[in-house]
Design a protein around this motif. Structure first.
Motif, PDB file in Angstrom:
ATOM      1  N   PRO A  16      33.229  92.624 -93.821  1.00  9.93           N
ATOM      2  CA  PRO A  16      32.399  92.832 -92.616  1.00  9.93           C
ATOM      3  C   PRO A  16      31.411  91.689 -92.386  1.00  9.93           C
ATOM      4  O   PRO A  16      30.951  91.479 -91.273  1.00  9.93           O
ATOM      5  CB  PRO A  16      31.681  94.159 -92.893  1.00  9.93           C
ATOM      6  CG  PRO A  16      31.846  94.432 -94.343  1.00  9.93           C
ATOM      7  CD  PRO A  16      33.060  93.696 -94.808  1.00  9.93           C
ATOM      8  N   LEU A  17      31.114  90.937 -93.454  1.00 11.62           N
ATOM      9  CA  LEU A  17      30.172  89.821 -93.278  1.00 11.62           C
ATOM     10  C   LEU A  17      30.836  88.610 -92.615  1.00 11.62           C
ATOM     11  O   LEU A  17      30.134  87.726 -92.119  1.00 11.62           O
ATOM     12  CB  LEU A  17      29.613  89.370 -94.632  1.00 11.62           C
ATOM     13  CG  LEU A  17      28.625  90.281 -95.361  1.00 11.62           C
ATOM     14  CD1 LEU A  17      28.078  89.570 -96.592  1.00 11.62           C
ATOM     15  CD2 LEU A  17      27.468  90.692 -94.451  1.00 11.62           C
ATOM     16  N   GLY A  41      32.620  88.123 -89.844  1.00 13.63           N
ATOM     17  CA  GLY A  41      32.336  87.917 -88.415  1.00 13.63           C
ATOM     18  C   GLY A  41      30.906  87.479 -88.190  1.00 13.63           C
ATOM     19  O   GLY A  41      30.625  86.597 -87.371  1.00 13.63           O
ATOM     20  N   LEU A  42      30.013  88.089 -88.924  1.00 11.84           N
ATOM     21  CA  LEU A  42      28.591  87.739 -88.806  1.00 11.84           C
ATOM     22  C   LEU A  42      28.375  86.272 -89.232  1.00 11.84           C
ATOM     23  O   LEU A  42      27.641  85.522 -88.579  1.00 11.84           O
ATOM     24  CB  LEU A  42      27.773  88.691 -89.695  1.00 11.84           C
ATOM     25  CG  LEU A  42      26.267  88.521 -89.734  1.00 11.84           C
ATOM     26  CD1 LEU A  42      25.650  88.640 -88.346  1.00 11.84           C
ATOM     27  CD2 LEU A  42      25.646  89.575 -90.658  1.00 11.84           C
TER      28      LEU A  42
END
Lengths: 200, 113
Positions: free
Chosen positions: B4-5, B7-8
């Motif tokens: 999930p990190l 994309g950030l």
């Protein structure tokens, strides 16, 4: 998916404010998933990509400028939730504007029929003018009753005969003079609403 | 499953406050993909998103050395390789900014004629 405890949040914030470069990914790891979860719950119909983008922007903005957060005013989780929600609202408004512009471009094909539209600047002006008019019509339609919306549609179609208006207003069975008065009254109301918004 | 990190971290590449921007400029100039960048830094590619999300090391030489050491220690990276990537990345970003400025200045001059 829970946010860090107040103690964990305070430790992470202290490290960030002390200039520890590693604090940023630790904060992202701790807050990203709960923030996404919270915003998806709050705005279940919003495009998931926009929700993700809003959360990303809120987190990165905070990490780049942590001094904007006042710990004495709110918990970090609340601050970030609020920021992400604000970013999402802006993104959704931007999407709406884009959609309206797309519709306006379709209407531009009508404007092209005007001979003046051969000139780019005039065409642009026509396009903007059309967009403003559409916006006004949308606003008036929103504040009208269903039968008034039909009347609005007939006015925009250039209908002049009383009968279609009378049918739309449900007064088609009344004597002609009363029909004429009822139609005049409703058309007048709508025309005044359009004129209040500077639509001729 | 996607990190999930990731994309950030990709989004952070457009922000010079983050290491992501410096590493992106460095990787682009050397034609490195994620695997090659991770190999250069001496870490598993899976660690890259978190590495990218670190704040960019300070610009003062002493501060930069200190920050690079902290990041390298935390993620088990090759300190020297990270320092090189940070320095090169920063120079490349500055050059791009200046190029942008020069292009604008040239446009202004063009407009004055």
């Amino acid at each position: 998916m829970t946010f860090p405890s107040p103690q964990e949040a305070a430790d992470l914030l202290r490290r960030l404010l002390d200039g520890d470069p590693v604090a940023a990914p630790l904060i992202c790891e701790a807050y990203l998933a709960p923030l996404l979860c919270s915003l998806r719950r709050k705005r279940p119909h919003a495009d998931p990509h926009l929700v993700e983008q809003a959360v990303h922007d809120a987190l990165l903005d905070f990490l780049a400028r942590p001094d904007k957060y006042r710990p004495d005013k709110s918990a970090l989780a609340s601050f970030l939730r609020l920021a992400a929600d604000g970013d999402l609202k802006n993104l959704l408004a931007g999407e709406r504007r884009k959609k309206n512009r797309r519709e306006d471009v379709e209407l531009d094909s009508l404007a092209r029929k005007d001979s003046r539209s051969d000139q780019p600047l005039l065409r642009l002006a026509l396009q903007e003018e059309t967009a403003d008019m559409l916006d006004t019509v949308r606003q008036v339609a929103e504040e009208s009753s269903p039968s008034q919306r039909v009347v609005l549609g007939l006015i925009l179609d250039g209908v002049r005969a009383t009968e279609p208006f009378a049918q739309a207003l449900g007064v088609g069975d009344l004597p002609p003079e009363q029909q004429r008065r009822a139609v005049y009254r409703e058309k007048d109301k709508i025309n005044k609403r359009l004129k209040r918004r500077h639509l001729p | 499953m996607n990190d999930p990190l990731a994309g950030l971290a990709r989004r952070a590449e457009g922000r010079p406050e983050f290491l992501a921007a410096l590493l992106a400029a460095f990787a682009r100039s050397d034609g490195l993909d994620d695997a090659a960048l991770a190999a250069h830094l001496g870490c598993d590619p899976g660690k890259l998103p978190a590495v990218r999300l670190c704040l960019a090391p300070g610009e003062e030489p002493a501060q930069m050395r200190d920050d690079v050491r902290r990041i390298a220690d935390h993620f088990g990276l090759r300190e020297e390789a990270l320092r090189k990537a940070v320095t090169r990345g920063r120079v490349l970003l500055l050059m791009r900014q200046n190029e942008g400025g020069l292009t604008l200045a040239a446009r202004d001059r063009e407009g004055e004629r």
